[in-house]
Design an enzyme around this catalytic site. Structure first.
Site, mmCIF file in Angstrom:
data_model
loop_
_atom_site.group_PDB
_atom_site.id
_atom_site.type_symbol
_atom_site.label_atom_id
_atom_site.label_comp_id
_atom_site.label_asym_id
_atom_site.label_seq_id
_atom_site.Cartn_x
_atom_site.Cartn_y
_atom_site.Cartn_z
ATOM 1 N N CYS A 1 14.494 53.694 23.066
ATOM 2 C CA CYS A 1 14.892 53.419 24.180
ATOM 3 C C CYS A 1 16.354 52.515 24.231
ATOM 4 C CB CYS A 1 13.863 52.601 24.864
ATOM 5 S SG CYS A 1 14.187 52.254 26.711
ATOM 6 N N CYS B 1 5.506 50.162 26.892
ATOM 7 C CA CYS B 1 5.343 50.139 28.192
ATOM 8 C C CYS B 1 4.830 51.658 28.822
ATOM 9 C CB CYS B 1 6.643 49.799 28.964
ATOM 10 S SG CYS B 1 7.945 51.291 28.734
#
Length: 364
Positions: free
Chosen positions: A106, A204
């Site tokens: 990410c 997440c």
């Protein structure tokens, strides 16, 4: 692009990115807050309440902070590229019997590549985040350096080793020289609505922390049970699918031989999980690939470093040596527990990040 003082701050709705935005505004930057919309879980309620930086609650928190400190704020859609670069990668790695770190992917592809592109589109020279790390320019080397945070307990340089010189030129880390408790104190004194918000712990996009369930729902192929075998190839029993196992794992094996067994290897091609005893989990040599170097242009000769093989690991003395194909051979002074393909190995010289790469395999 001409240098200016406009900065896009990636705001997750947490205390760190909120304080980072405030500090930059106080330093005279023109701050634009951006929350990246990256994932929509099938469970709408889970996303709203629990989804970390992906949740609707996070967007609301970030917007409230932006209003409080008086900065512009936008939500930008990164869902397609996030699925391709992070979700698909995460799932594919587990299907290959490897254990990825999606936060590293990410950071590499989303926060410091795609967000930076968006920042440039709105004529912002910089992107900033709430990471605990320090960026410095070294005149002697003519390079930007990535250095450990003052708060060593919160240092996040391990997940930032992929940064390039171009990216570092355009990145700001306002929290690098702050301790976490000082950041919270600052947020509280400012009356920020997220001052007491706990740090997110889980990945997440896996809102219930059930990796197996998430991979099954997003895999393009069926997850098939297979065999447990020992290090000599002898059959021990059946497993429920290689996605449920990682190197060094002991719990949840359902196999009893009188002594504790651990996962020591995963053979994805043959759908076999190899089990061994405690000493067989250790190794002192590995090969890494997709290496990136920050403090040096490239690794040209053997170098003594400190290295860590996972985010929570302690640094260990090691020697790194370049291989002809761009991969790196790493030899530790002492055996390391659970060298895990798919995780990253990061190299340090004191508080300076030399570089790092993804663990391809344990050599021995």
């Amino acid at each position: 692009m001409q240098k200016n003082n406009r900065v896009v701050v990636g705001m997750s709705g947490g205390v760190d990115s909120s304080v980072a935005a405030y500090l930059l505004k106080e330093q005279g930057y023109e701050v634009i807050g951006v929350t990246m919309q990256i994932w929509q879980d099938k469970d709408e309620e889970a996303v709203r309440v629990e989804g970390g930086c992906c949740s609707l609650a996070a967007v609301n928190d970030a917007r409230r902070v932006a209003n409080k400190i008086g900065i512009k704020y936008y939500v930008m859609n990164f869902k397609d590229v996030f699925k391709e670069k992070v979700i698909d990668y995460f799932v594919d790695e587990y299907l290959r019997g490897r254990t990825p770190n999606p936060c590293i992917a990410c950071n590499k592809y989303i926060k410091f590549e795609e967000l930076l592109k968006r920042a440039w589109m709105i004529d912002a020279y910089y992107v900033a985040t709430g990471h605990y790390a320090i960026k410095e320019y070294d005149e002697e080397r003519g390079r930007y350096l990535l250095k450990k945070s003052v708060d060593t307990s919160k240092d996040q340089t391990y997940v930032l080793y992929n940064l390039t010189q171009t990216q570092l030129e355009h990145i700001l880390f306002p929290l690098g020289k702050y301790k976490k408790d000082k950041v919270r104190e600052l947020a509280k004194n400012l009356g920020l609505p997220v001052a007491s918000k706990p740090d997110s712990q889980e990945i997440c996009f896996v809102t219930d922390n059930d990796y197996g369930k998430f991979i099954r729902e997003n895999a393009k192929e069926e997850i098939k049970p297979g065999e447990f075998r020992d290090t000599r190839g002898r059959f021990l029993g059946y497993h429920k699918g290689i996605i449920h196992y990682t190197i060094g794992q002991r719990k949840g094996l359902g196999i009893s031989v009188g002594k504790p067994l651990y996962v020591v290897d995963i053979d994805a091609e043959n759908n076999v999980v190899v089990l061994g005893y405690g000493d067989e989990v250790y190794g002192d040599e590995l090969i890494s690939y997709n290496n990136n170097f920050i403090s040096i242009d490239k690794l040209e000769k053997e170098m003594r470093v400190k290295a860590k093989i996972r985010y929570t690991a302690k640094e260990q003395d090691a020697v790194i040596r370049p291989l002809e194909d761009g991969r790196v051979f790493v030899k530790f002074d002492n055996p390391q527990r659970a060298i895990t393909p798919g995780q990253s190995v990061v190299f340090y010289d004191g508080d300076i990040v030399v570089g790092g790469g993804i663990i391809e395999r344990k050599v021995r």
